[in-house]
Design a protein around this motif. Structure first.
Motif, short mmCIF file in Angstrom:
data_model
loop_
_atom_site.label_atom_id
_atom_site.label_comp_id
_atom_site.label_asym_id
_atom_site.label_seq_id
_atom_site.Cartn_x
_atom_site.Cartn_y
_atom_site.Cartn_z
N GLU A 126 -2.43 1.79 -4.69
CA GLU A 126 -2.33 3.20 -4.34
C GLU A 126 -3.51 3.56 -3.45
O GLU A 126 -4.66 3.23 -3.76
N THR A 127 -3.22 4.23 -2.35
CA THR A 127 -4.27 4.53 -1.39
C THR A 127 -4.07 5.91 -0.79
O THR A 127 -2.98 6.49 -0.89
N ILE A 184 8.78 -0.01 -4.15
CA ILE A 184 7.89 -0.24 -5.29
C ILE A 184 8.58 -1.10 -6.34
O ILE A 184 7.99 -2.03 -6.90
N ILE A 206 3.41 4.29 3.54
CA ILE A 206 3.66 2.99 2.92
C ILE A 206 3.44 1.87 3.94
O ILE A 206 3.72 2.02 5.13
N LEU A 215 0.60 -3.80 -6.17
CA LEU A 215 0.79 -2.44 -5.68
C LEU A 215 -0.56 -1.75 -5.64
O LEU A 215 -1.27 -1.68 -6.65
N TYR A 270 0.85 -1.19 0.00
CA TYR A 270 0.00 0.00 0.00
C TYR A 270 0.89 1.24 0.00
O TYR A 270 1.77 1.37 0.85
N VAL A 271 0.67 2.15 -0.97
CA VAL A 271 1.53 3.32 -1.11
C VAL A 271 0.67 4.57 -1.33
O VAL A 271 -0.31 4.54 -2.09
N MET A 272 1.05 5.67 -0.66
CA MET A 272 0.38 6.95 -0.89
C MET A 272 1.02 7.70 -2.06
O MET A 272 0.34 8.22 -2.92
N SER A 273 2.36 7.74 -2.08
CA SER A 273 3.09 8.41 -3.16
C SER A 273 4.48 7.80 -3.27
O SER A 273 4.97 7.16 -2.33
N GLY A 274 5.13 8.00 -4.39
CA GLY A 274 6.44 7.40 -4.61
C GLY A 274 7.56 8.40 -4.70
O GLY A 274 8.49 8.24 -5.49
N ARG A 314 10.39 4.42 -3.50
CA ARG A 314 10.63 4.01 -4.91
C ARG A 314 11.32 2.66 -4.96
O ARG A 314 11.00 1.82 -5.81
#
Length: 304
Positions: free
Chosen positions: A116-117, A104, A134, A114, A91-95, A101
C-alpha cells in the motif's frame, strides 16, 4: 609576529560530526548500485526503497539493464495479471475500483506481495505516468543463450530481425509454442525485448518457450549453420513458397523480418534461401506476427 595556535589532535572518524552522514550516503549509494533495498523498522523493504524503474510514461515500460519494469493503470495491470505476467510486487493506493479489487485478489492468489502506497510515492515510482492508483512490478526476464535453443535432433528456431514491437514478439512466441519451435532468438540491440507487453500478447507461453539474445544476429545465424541448421529467411523477395520447403523437416532456422523493411541485407545474404508466403489477395504485406504464424504452421505441417 604572533604565533598561531594549534588546533589540537585530529579527532577520530567516529567523533567527527560529518562521519555518520558520509556513512549513510555511502550505504545509500551501494544499495542503489546493487539493488539491495533498505530495511524498515519491521524488517521489510520500504516502498520508498523499492527499485525505481525508468523509461517513457506508458502502460508498460522497460527499464535499462536488470531493473524491474512497471505496468501502470487499472486495465493494463488487471490484463497483465490475467495473462500470467510474472509480477514481483503490486503497488496500490486504494481498493475501491472493481478492477483494482480483482488485481488485488489475483495477486493474493499468486502470492505477489501487496504494497500500500501514497500518491506521491506512486508518482515517483512510475516517473509521473498515469497510474490510476495501481502499478505492477514485473521481474526482469532471464534470456537464454542462443546455443541453448539447439535441442534435440531437429531443432526449430525462430530468429527475428528488426522486430521492434514487443507485441509482435509476444505473438511470435505464442505461434512458436503452438507449432513446436524450440525457441526464439532476438538481437540485443535495436530490437524488441521481453517486456510486460510481450508477456501479455504471448498469453503466458513465454513461460515455456525460451527467448535468447544474440550480440550479432548474422554471426549467430552462421553459428547455427555450422551446427547443421538450414537457415531460411521469410521475405517478399523470396522465390520459394514456404509450403514447398521440404528441408524444414530437419534442423531449421526461420528468420522473420519487420513488416516495413523486411530482412536486413547482411541477414538476407547469410540465409541459405529466401522463402515467401504467396498472397493472391490485395494485401502487399503481412504483419510480422501474422506472417510468422502462417510460416510456422506450414513448417509444422512439413515436419509432421
Amino acid at each position: 609576529m604572533a604565533k598561531r595556535k594549534g588546533k589540537g589532535p585530529t579527532p577520530k572518524a567516529e567523533d567527527r560530526h560529518w562521519h555518520g552522514k558520509r556513512q549513510k550516503a555511502r550505504a545509500a549509494k551501494n544499495a542503489k548500485r546493487t539493488g539491495t533495498p533498505t530495511m524498515g523498522p519491521s524488517g521489510r523493504p520500504t516502498a520508498t526503497d523499492s527499485p525505481r524503474p525508468s523509461g517513457r510514461p506508458a502502460g508498460a515500460r522497460r527499464a535499462a539493464g536488470d531493473s524491474p519494469e512497471l505496468v501502470t493503470g487499472r486495465n493494463p495491470v488487471v490484463e497483465a495479471l490475467r495473462a500470467g505476467v510474472p509480477g514481483t510486487a503490486l503497488y496500490v493506493m486504494s481498493g475501491t475500483d472493481e478492477r483494482i479489487r480483482e488485481s488485488i485478489q489475483m495477486a493474493a492468489d499468486r502470492r505477489i506481495p501487496l504494497l500500500e502506497t501514497g500518491k506521491n510515492e506512486l508518482d515517483r515510482l512510475t516517473d509521473g505516468a498515469v497510474h490510476q492508483g495501481i502499478a505492477l512490478q514485473v521481474r526482469p526476464y532471464r534470456y537464454a543463450h542462443p546455443d541453448d535453443l539447439l535441442k534435440g535432433t531437429a531443432p526449430l528456431i525462430v530468429a527475428l530481425d528488426g522486430i521492434t514491437d514487443p507485441r509482435n514478439l509476444g505473438a511470435i512466441v505464442r505461434s512458436a509454442a503452438a507449432f513446436g519451435a524450440t525457441g526464439v532468438v532476438v538481437p540485443e540491440r535495436r530490437a524488441a525485448g521481453v517486456t510486460a507487453g510481450a508477456w501479455k500478447t504471448s498469453a503466458g507461453t513465454l513461460a515455456s518457450v525460451p527467448v535468447a539474445q544474440a550480440t550479432n544476429l548474422t554471426r549467430q545465424l552462421k553459428a547455427y549453420q555450422q551446427a547443421g541448421c538450414f537457415v531460411a529467411g521469410l521475405d517478399a523477395r523470396g522465390s520459394t513458397p514456404v509450403a514447398d520447403l521440404e528441408v524444414a523437416s530437419g534442423p531449421f532456422v526461420l528468420v522473420v523480418g519487420s513488416e516495413g523493411k523486411g530482412l536486413g541485407r547482411l541477414v538476407a545474404d547469410t540465409c541459405d534461401m529466401l522463402v515467401t508466403i504467396p498472397m493472391p489477395g490485395k494485401a502487399e504485406s503481412l504483419n510480422a506476427g501474422v506472417a510468422a504464424g502462417i510460416a510456422l504452421y506450414e513448417i509444422s505441417r512439413l515436419r509432421s
